[in-house]
Design a protein around this motif. Structure first.
Motif, short mmCIF file in Angstrom:
data_model
loop_
_atom_site.label_atom_id
_atom_site.label_comp_id
_atom_site.label_asym_id
_atom_site.label_seq_id
_atom_site.Cartn_x
_atom_site.Cartn_y
_atom_site.Cartn_z
N GLY A 12 5.75 1.92 -0.52
CA GLY A 12 4.33 2.15 -0.76
C GLY A 12 4.04 3.07 -1.93
O GLY A 12 2.87 3.31 -2.25
N LEU A 13 5.09 3.61 -2.59
CA LEU A 13 4.86 4.51 -3.73
C LEU A 13 4.40 3.69 -4.93
O LEU A 13 5.09 2.76 -5.37
CB LEU A 13 6.13 5.28 -4.06
CG LEU A 13 6.03 6.27 -5.23
CD1 LEU A 13 4.98 7.34 -4.94
CD2 LEU A 13 7.39 6.92 -5.49
N LEU A 14 3.23 4.04 -5.45
CA LEU A 14 2.62 3.28 -6.53
C LEU A 14 2.70 3.99 -7.88
O LEU A 14 2.93 3.36 -8.91
CB LEU A 14 1.15 3.02 -6.19
CG LEU A 14 0.29 2.31 -7.23
CD1 LEU A 14 0.77 0.86 -7.41
CD2 LEU A 14 -1.18 2.34 -6.83
N ALA A 15 2.48 5.31 -7.89
CA ALA A 15 2.40 6.03 -9.15
C ALA A 15 2.74 7.50 -8.92
O ALA A 15 2.77 7.97 -7.77
CB ALA A 15 1.00 5.90 -9.75
N PHE A 16 2.97 8.21 -10.01
CA PHE A 16 3.19 9.65 -9.93
C PHE A 16 2.57 10.30 -11.15
O PHE A 16 2.34 9.67 -12.19
CB PHE A 16 4.68 9.99 -9.82
CG PHE A 16 5.48 9.66 -11.06
CD1 PHE A 16 5.80 10.64 -11.97
CD2 PHE A 16 5.93 8.36 -11.29
CE1 PHE A 16 6.54 10.35 -13.10
CE2 PHE A 16 6.67 8.06 -12.41
CZ PHE A 16 6.98 9.04 -13.33
N TRP A 24 1.45 9.09 -5.51
CA TRP A 24 0.32 8.27 -5.05
C TRP A 24 0.85 7.05 -4.30
O TRP A 24 1.71 6.33 -4.80
CB TRP A 24 -0.52 7.84 -6.25
CG TRP A 24 -1.06 8.99 -7.04
CD1 TRP A 24 -0.48 9.59 -8.12
CD2 TRP A 24 -2.29 9.69 -6.80
NE1 TRP A 24 -1.26 10.63 -8.57
CE2 TRP A 24 -2.39 10.72 -7.78
CE3 TRP A 24 -3.32 9.55 -5.85
CZ2 TRP A 24 -3.46 11.59 -7.85
CZ3 TRP A 24 -4.39 10.43 -5.92
CH2 TRP A 24 -4.46 11.43 -6.90
N TRP A 25 0.29 6.81 -3.09
CA TRP A 25 0.83 5.81 -2.18
C TRP A 25 -0.21 4.77 -1.78
O TRP A 25 -1.39 5.07 -1.66
CB TRP A 25 1.34 6.49 -0.91
CG TRP A 25 2.37 7.54 -1.15
CD1 TRP A 25 2.16 8.83 -1.56
CD2 TRP A 25 3.79 7.40 -1.03
NE1 TRP A 25 3.34 9.51 -1.68
CE2 TRP A 25 4.36 8.66 -1.36
CE3 TRP A 25 4.62 6.36 -0.64
CZ2 TRP A 25 5.74 8.87 -1.33
CZ3 TRP A 25 5.99 6.57 -0.62
CH2 TRP A 25 6.54 7.81 -0.95
N CYS A 26 0.28 3.56 -1.53
CA CYS A 26 -0.55 2.51 -0.94
C CYS A 26 0.38 1.59 -0.14
O CYS A 26 0.79 0.53 -0.63
CB CYS A 26 -1.31 1.73 -2.00
SG CYS A 26 -2.55 0.60 -1.28
#
Length: 223
Positions: free
Chosen positions: A22-26, A54-56
């Motif tokens: 679910g990790l999308l960005a950092f 940032w997670w989704c």
């Protein structure tokens, strides 16, 4: 692969690009504009140190207020009416308690100074909300999160007294339902919230519901 976000760009990649966890960005910051843009797309920050992560996740753990389950034991607690319930009367206290409460198997907290300050700012802007239960004049438990349109994004809860967070959650979900909220985002699975009726749904359905239930004028903080 997660995408790096600069401090000058509030845009996120499509949520379908998240990795299997679910990790999308950092990267980036916790500005009100970035946070509200993230929540409106189903993205939330969760990290302990270093850059913001940032997670989704897929699937997504949610509660539809009409499916709230209250056990017989909990109904008996509610009937006792031992605590006083309130909303938005002690936001800073609630987030501070959520940060400091000792949790089994947890040796730190993701609610850093930066996070605490950012969500208090969102509270002052009218996006972040808290629910509290009181034992006389003492804060016994509570929760906080973000509300956009007909969606409430739960962030954290605490109990200083047995069952206090449970009663705060039930009272608040009932109030949200009465106010027209159609979805409570619980983010990731916990057996505790499953006991109230929360369940997994596909991320594709979750993001469609956000599109339906969050008005365009609430998806960005006015500059």
């Amino acid at each position: 692969m997660p995408v790096f976000l600069s401090h000058t760009d509030d845009e996120f990649p499509p949520v379908q690009q998240a990795d299997p966890d679910g990790l999308l960005a950092f990267g980036g910051d916790l500005s009100p504009e970035r946070l509200i843009n993230a929540y409106a797309k189903g993205i939330f920050p969760w990290y302990e140190s270093g850059p913001v992560l940032w997670w989704c996740p897929d699937p997504r753990f949610v509660l539809f207020p009409g499916e709230l389950y209250i056990s017989r034991t909990t109904k008996a607690l509610l009937k006792k009416n031992s605590f006083r319930f309130s909303v938005n009367t002690a936001f800073a206290e609630v987030i501070r308690h959520c940060r400091n409460i000792q949790r089994p198997g947890q040796f730190g907290t993701w609610i850093t100074d930066e996070v605490e300050k950012a969500y208090i700012h969102l509270h002052h802007l009218g996006y972040a909300h808290s629910a509290e239960v009181w034992d006389d004049d003492q804060l016994a438990g509570g929760l906080y999160g973000i509300r956009l349109g007909k969606v409430f994004f739960g962030e954290s809860m605490f109990s200083a007294v047995s069952n206090a967070s449970k009663l705060a959650f039930i009272h608040y979900v009932k109030q949200l339902q009465a106010e027209g909220v159609a979805l409570v985002d619980c983010q990731v699975y916990t057996a505790y919230l499953e006991s109230f009726g929360a369940r997994m749904i596909p991320r594709t359905r979750f993001t469609r519901l956000l599109e339906r239930w969050i008005p365009p004028n609430q998806k960005r903080v006015p500059r």
